[in-house]
Write a protein that holds these residues in place. Structure first.
Motif, mmCIF file in Angstrom:
data_model
loop_
_atom_site.group_PDB
_atom_site.id
_atom_site.type_symbol
_atom_site.label_atom_id
_atom_site.label_comp_id
_atom_site.label_asym_id
_atom_site.label_seq_id
_atom_site.Cartn_x
_atom_site.Cartn_y
_atom_site.Cartn_z
ATOM 1 N N UNK A 192 -9.301 7.660 -0.828
ATOM 2 C CA UNK A 192 -9.818 9.021 -0.679
ATOM 3 C C UNK A 192 -10.457 9.549 -1.948
ATOM 4 N N UNK A 193 -10.506 8.688 -2.965
ATOM 5 C CA UNK A 193 -10.887 9.230 -4.270
ATOM 6 C C UNK A 193 -12.395 9.286 -4.503
ATOM 7 N N UNK A 194 -13.193 8.967 -3.511
ATOM 8 C CA UNK A 194 -14.641 9.013 -3.691
ATOM 9 C C UNK A 194 -15.089 10.394 -4.170
ATOM 10 N N UNK A 195 -15.954 10.398 -5.165
ATOM 11 C CA UNK A 195 -16.494 11.655 -5.649
ATOM 12 C C UNK A 195 -15.561 12.420 -6.563
ATOM 13 N N UNK A 196 -14.433 11.817 -6.858
ATOM 14 C CA UNK A 196 -13.469 12.527 -7.696
ATOM 15 C C UNK A 196 -14.019 12.714 -9.114
ATOM 16 N N UNK A 202 -15.548 15.997 -8.966
ATOM 17 C CA UNK A 202 -14.660 17.135 -8.739
ATOM 18 C C UNK A 202 -13.778 17.396 -9.951
ATOM 19 N N UNK A 203 -13.223 16.365 -10.536
ATOM 20 C CA UNK A 203 -12.357 16.563 -11.706
ATOM 21 C C UNK A 203 -12.803 15.602 -12.803
ATOM 22 N N UNK A 204 -13.939 15.851 -13.402
ATOM 23 C CA UNK A 204 -14.521 14.860 -14.321
ATOM 24 C C UNK A 204 -13.610 14.522 -15.497
ATOM 25 N N UNK A 236 -10.020 6.699 -16.772
ATOM 26 C CA UNK A 236 -10.751 5.490 -17.122
ATOM 27 C C UNK A 236 -10.327 4.961 -18.487
ATOM 28 N N UNK A 237 -10.211 5.885 -19.443
ATOM 29 C CA UNK A 237 -9.808 5.451 -20.789
ATOM 30 C C UNK A 237 -8.435 4.799 -20.733
ATOM 31 N N UNK A 238 -7.527 5.446 -20.011
ATOM 32 C CA UNK A 238 -6.176 4.900 -19.930
ATOM 33 C C UNK A 238 -6.178 3.554 -19.227
ATOM 34 N N UNK A 245 -11.811 3.820 -10.792
ATOM 35 C CA UNK A 245 -12.845 4.495 -11.567
ATOM 36 C C UNK A 245 -14.199 4.377 -10.874
ATOM 37 N N UNK A 246 -14.466 3.174 -10.413
ATOM 38 C CA UNK A 246 -15.746 2.936 -9.752
ATOM 39 C C UNK A 246 -15.902 3.871 -8.560
ATOM 40 N N UNK A 247 -14.865 3.941 -7.741
ATOM 41 C CA UNK A 247 -14.906 4.776 -6.552
ATOM 42 C C UNK A 247 -15.090 6.244 -6.934
ATOM 43 N N UNK A 248 -14.377 6.657 -7.982
ATOM 44 C CA UNK A 248 -14.415 8.064 -8.360
ATOM 45 C C UNK A 248 -15.795 8.482 -8.837
#
Lengths: 108, 79, 495, 487
Positions: free
Chosen positions: D363-367, D370-372, D379-381, D431-434
């Motif tokens: 469900x994380x597409x576009x996240x 929404x919460x950059x 991603x860093x973590x 990350x990719x999906x987000x």
């Protein structure tokens, strides 16, 4: 067979008869009778432990040398009093159980 | 002592009879006989005081208690 | 001087018991006040006596001035001091707690009788602890047994009458076994005075007669201590008795069976035959630990849970004693202390809940922790101690038991101890879940149940027990002041 | 360092937070509770960092034993190993508290939550500072007890079921552990003052059995395969609790216990002569691969992260079990790096859940839109956890790879590399999906509270910074490896 061993056997038998009554008879009053039989059998055992062949009652009289041992008799006397107390308590419980359940029999 | 040998079988029979009598009042009365015989046995064993006590307590008080209890509950023993 | 307290601490409660019926004709609360004062006196003299034991090690009193073997001796040593302190303090706490409980839950006509029986129970137990010869032990055993049968039945409900009757039957059989055992020992040695008995028996070969006598007495005390296959009377009697009585029965009366076993095993037999007796009884104790806990896990009624748990916990005590080693015995005695404090606090708390809220099933306890927070905090402390969490007395006792078992090379017994405490933890958590982590139960009106204020007469004893539990829990070493010399004394008797 | 407070510092550090935690239950005002919780964490961290200069010189801080009963005594002894774990816990504790303030704002029974949170972390620190087996066991069990109410905080059926599982697993473990502790004390060792406290003359099978029970006992908490099942289940708990379980205290403490057992109780030589090091390494390897593979298949974000913990914690076990200096250093550094990254990742998951209600990876597409900020930190973590330079994760993996090489067991090196690849496979798609997939339905940018962002970024950026300046933890890790393996 000496009297002592003979009486031990009798006490044992009576004890088992009492034990059977407590375990197997359904009536509460019967169970209490069983307890009483067991008690008297134990007393019989204790008295025969204390008695000596040809011994006399532990009362000091002139000319009597061989007394039976008085200590078991004291023990039995006290245990008898306690036994009556137990019986009374058990009987009152049996009566109450009968009154509140409508039957003197134990279920389950 | 020979009296004991005579009494003991009697004692056992009566004990068994007490156990297997269906009528509780009868059982109690047989039990009082048992107590009396037991008292005689004790007397023979050199314990007259105890024999007296057994007559008074075992065959007396206890049996009275039993009779009262049987009267207030039921006479028959259901199996 | 203090040796006169030895006789007074027994006779004062017993004598007061006879006074209560007379005085309560005119004075409504005579029962409570007299019982509390008598037990307070007993407790005070117990403290003095324990002080005496700390100085002298053993104090004895010859009744009527006649020395044994002719006279009757009562004495107190380290082991006795440990049990005496427990018995007198717990009876006092229970007597104080009973004031409100009894008024709310018993008919007014039975209240004096209740206190008479309570005093007989306490006096009987104290006498049992102090008795110096086995026949007096038997007499006091009968006194406190009889009063405990009557106390179980006192509420007059059919179920409790039946439970009490079953208790009476087993108890009477047990006392007859004791009497038979005493008779056998007497026929072998010709004395009933314990030190002499031990001396005479020490000379005799370890014959079948001694074995039979030992077996009879140990089985009898096993019935009293509710050791596993002989425990059938316990769950009914302990759960159906009035709660203060349950507290005393579970906290103390079953320990008297243990005390009796200690007397027989060490004072009379001097550790003879310990290997065969130990093997059998530790097997029974191990079964008790597991089976009791499993039954407790299955139950749904709080008092029944605690009753089954008593079977399991007493298994630990008996296991410890039959390990016949320093750590085993220390663990066993510590477990006596732990279980006495924790279980009586639990039963008293259950009493408050049953008396104030009127229910005893687990589902009804939902969310009660939010309604009665302080009570339930004490409840949880006691549960934690039962479940042997760290910083509780239970932990120390299980630790020593485990150590004792490992020292003997019996790894499976250590495993049983740990498995048992795991199962205990499970049912404790089950209870805690209902108390603290569930939505409160709904009352008849549809809203949350409301609970009346808990009287300080009830809270103070619970609080004292809870704090006692906490104190010995954090510093179990405190109890070693008595336990260590007691255990060393017992081991010193082993020949 | 002769200040009298210094000799009591470890005791105070454990008991002051515990007392503060108990006070929280009595307090009704939320503000005061937060203050007390924060105060406890600050005291913990402050005290521990105060000890750092001493301990990093290779010295040891021991208190006087407090006897509770014969043989049962509390004894605190801070060495480099303990301080390393304690510092990580205490540092993350502060940020967990900050995160919790916002996260639990609308929940009920907050007093209970704050109280048990404080008590749990304080007991976790108690384990790390413990100087003998009994103290270690005490705090170890208290940690479990205090964490249980946190796991079932929701009081829903699922939470209770997770709680039951947590409870069953951990307390069986603790029963085994108590057995091993009593047995070790019976054999004559309790204080962690030397390498290998057991007498080597004992029969090897007995010692193997003891090691086995020890590994089971601590292994349950360290979630080694197949004892890991409780950990993913417990992901149902509120996010601060999962952070506590995965990074702050619980799992770490399990692995801490294992390191103590390997080095202090048995000692490298005894382990080797018993031939048990191979077993430990195999257990770690299996757990590592297994956790990573399962994590690949999880759709629930928190469960995926949970299985990732199972895998990563066994890196530490592997590093410790190869019994080589760089392996041990790598293990310890990896533990630090994993703690930082995992806390950050879980906080991200929590922030996403609270912000948008999304719990699943699919469900994380576009996240990313929404919460950059959250996703950037995520991603860093992730990169840190995979071990991309210059994060601390890279450093730790470097040392970890050296370990098997030194010990000439290159098959495990392969396992490490495989597991790293798998780690990339299960983290990077998120990350990719987000960032590169579009969401279904309406999308709006969301403002994320600073109470969330601060802890998240501290975790992620902290890991990054420590990669560049690893000194505080690296020195401690070196001291540990010198003291255990003689340089």
């Amino acid at each position: 067979m000496s009297t002592g061993n003979f009486l031990y056997g009798v006490a044992m038998l009576l004890f088992l008869i009492g034990f059977y009554t407590v375990l197997a008879r359904p009536s509460l009053i019967k169970k209490i009778i069983g307890i009483n039989i067991m008690e008297t059998s134990v007393f019989l055992f204790l008295i025969s432990v204390g008695s000596r062949r040809g011994g006399s009652a532990p009362i000091i009289l002139s000319g009597v040398k061989d007394y039976v041992n008085p200590l078991p008799q004291v023990v039995v006397l006290m245990a008898m009093v306690i036994a009556v107390g137990t019986t009374a308590l058990a009987l009152s419980m049996a009566v109450k159980i009968f009154e509140s359940s409508g039957a003197g029999e134990r279920r389950g | 002592m020979s009296l004991i040998y005579f009494l003991v079988p009697f004692l056992l029979v009566i004990a068994v009879a007490t156990v297997f009598t269906r009528d509780l009042l009868a059982a109690v009365i047989i039990f009082s006989a048992y107590s009396l015989i037991m008292a005689v046995v004790w007397q023979q064993l050199g314990a007259p005081v105890l024999a007296l006590a057994e007559v008074a307590i075992g065959a007396g008080v206890t049996v009275v208690l039993f009779v009262v209890a049987v009267c207030r509950t039921t006479r028959e023993e259901k199996v | 001087m203090e040796k006169h307290f030895l006789i007074l601490t027994v006779t004062v409660p017993l004598a007061t018991a006879t006074l209560i019926p007379l005085l309560s004709i005119r004075w409504e609360r005579a029962g409570f006040w007299l019982a509390s004062l008598a037990l307070l006196f007993s407790f005070g003299s117990a403290l003095i006596l324990v002080g005496g034991v700390l100085v002298d090690g053993r104090i004895a009193y010859h009744v009527g001035g006649w020395a044994p073997p002719w006279g009757i001796e009562i004495f107190l040593d380290w082991v006795g001091a440990f049990f005496l302190l427990l018995a007198s303090s717990l009876s006092l706490a229970v007597a104080i707690f009973s004031r409100i409980y009894v008024e709310q839950n018993l008919e007014a006509s039975k209240i004096p009788l209740f206190y008479v029986l309570l005093l007989l129970l306490a006096g009987g137990m104290i006498g049992f602890i102090l008795a110096g010869d086995i026949f007096n032990m038997f007499i006091f055993f009968e006194i406190f047994s009889l009063s405990s049968y009557a106390l179980v039945a006192i509420s007059g409900g059919l179920e409790s009458l039946k439970a009490s009757f079953r208790y009476l039957l087993m108890g009477t059989i047990s006392s007859l076994f004791v009497l038979l055992g005493i008779g056998l020992l007497y026929s072998l040695t010709g004395t009933l005075y314990m030190p002499l008995l031990a001396q005479e028996l020490g000379v005799l070969p370890y014959s079948g007669a001694i074995r039979a006598a030992t077996a009879l007495i140990l089985v009898a005390f096993g019935i009293e201590a509710a050791l596993f296959p002989l425990h059938v009377w316990l769950p009914g009697a302990h759960s159906l008795a009035p709660s203060p009585v349950s507290a005393l029965l579970s906290g103390l009366v079953i320990k008297m069976g243990v005390y009796g076993m200690i007397k027989v095993l060490f004072y009379i037999l001097g550790g003879r035959g310990s290997s065969e007796i130990g093997a059998l009884f530790s097997l029974m104790a191990a079964t008790a630990i597991i089976v009791g806990a499993l039954f407790a896990l299955r139950e749904n009624d709080i008092k029944l849970i605690f009753a089954h748990s008593s079977v399991s916990q007493i298994g630990y005590v008996i296991l410890g004693i039959y390990l016949f080693s320093y750590f085993g015995l220390a663990g066993g005695l510590l477990q006596v202390l732990n279980h006495a404090l924790a279980k009586s606090a639990l039963f008293l708390c259950a009493g408050v809940v049953i008396s104030q809220a009127g229910f005893r099933r687990l589902e009804d306890l939902r969310g009660i922790g939010r309604r009665m927070p302080f009570l339930m905090v004490f409840f949880t402390i006691a549960l934690a101690s039962l479940a042997s969490l760290p910083f509780t007395c239970g932990f120390a006792s299980k630790y020593y038991l485990c150590k004792g078992a490992i020292e003997r090379g019996e790894f499976w017994l250590a495993g049983i101890v740990l498995l048992g405490s795991f199962l205990t933890l499970l049912y404790c958590v089950k209870i805690v879940n209902y108390i603290f982590f569930a939505t409160p139960a709904v009352g008849r009106g549809g809203g949350e149940r409301s609970y009346p204020e808990v009287s300080p007469w009830m809270m103070v004893p619970i609080g004292v027990l809870g704090f006692g539990s906490l104190l010995v829990g954090i510093f179990p070493g405190l109890s070693f002041i008595l336990i260590k010399p007691a255990v060393l004394g017992l081991l010193g008797m082993v020949r | 360092m002769s200040a009298p407070i210094f000799t009591y510092l470890p005791v105070l550090l454990v008991f002051i937070p515990i007392i503060l935690g108990m006070l929280i239950f009595l307090v009704q005002k939320e503000g005061v509770r937060i203050f007390l919780a924060l105060l406890a964490s600050l005291i913990g961290f402050g005290g521990l960092s105060w000890m750092w200069p001493t301990i990093s010189k290779g010295l040891v801080l021991a208190t006087r034993p407090i006897f509770l009963a014969p043989e049962i005594f509390l004894y605190f002894r801070v060495d480099a190993l303990g301080l390393l774990f304690a510092l990580v816990s205490a540092l993350l504790w502060i940020f967990t508290v900050i995160f919790t303030v916002k996260y639990m704002e609308k929940e009920s029974f907050k007093g209970r939550f704050w109280g048990f949170l404080t008590l749990a972390v304080a007991s976790g620190i108690g384990v790390t500072l413990a100087g003998n087996l009994i103290t270690l066991f005490f705090f170890f069990e208290m940690l479990t007890v205090f964490t249980y109410p946190l796991v079932i905080h929701g009081e829903t059926g699922a939470a209770m079921a997770a709680g039951r599982k947590y409870f069953l697993y951990l307390f069986v473990g603790e029963a085994l552990l108590l057995f091993s502790v009593v047995f070790t004390i019976f054999l004559g060792g309790t204080v962690f003052d030397k390498v290998g406290m057991l007498p080597t003359t004992q029969s090897p099978n007995l010692l193997r059995f003891l090691l086995f029970t020890f590994v089971l006992g601590f292994g349950v908490k360290a979630a080694i395969f197949p004892l890991h099942r409780w950990l993913p289940e417990a992901a149902i708990a509120p996010t601060p609790v999962t952070a506590l379980l995965h990074a702050d205290a619980v799992v770490n403490v399990g692995i801490f216990g294992l390191i103590r057992v390997i080095y202090n109780v048995f000692g490298p030589e005894l382990i080797q002569s018993l031939g048990m090091d191979g077993l430990l390494i195999w257990v770690a390897t299996v757990t590592m691969i297994f956790g990573s593979v399962i994590a690949l298949r999880q759709d629930d974000l928190k469960r995926r992260l949970a299985y990732s913990t199972v895998a990563h914690i066994s890196y530490t076990l592997l590093g410790a079990a190869v019994l080589s200096a760089s392996g041990l250093v790598g293990a310890l550094i990896h533990l630090v790096s994993h703690a930082f990254m995992k806390v950050s990742l879980f906080f991200c998951a929590g922030a996403i859940d609270r912000g948008t209600g999304k719990k699943r990876v699919s469900e994380l597409g576009g996240m990313g839109y929404r919460q950059p900020l959250v996703m950037v930190a995520f991603t860093v973590a992730s990169l840190g956890l995979i071990g991309v330079p210059p994060t601390l994760g890279f450093l730790s993996k470097w040392y970890l790879w050296m370990g098997p090489l030194e010990a000439q067991q290159s098959i495990f090196l392969g396992a490490l590399i495989l597991s790293t690849l798998l780690c990339a496979f299960y983290l990077l798609p998120i990350t990719y999906r987000a960032f590169f997939k579009h969401a279904e339905g309406p999308v709006e940018r969301q403002r994320t509270s600073w109470f969330y962002l601060l802890p998240i970024f501290v975790g992620a950026v902290g890991g990054l910074l420590l990669g560049v300046f690893p000194k505080p933890f690296l020195i401690l890790a070196r001291v540990v490896s010198e003291s255990f393996l003689g340089g």
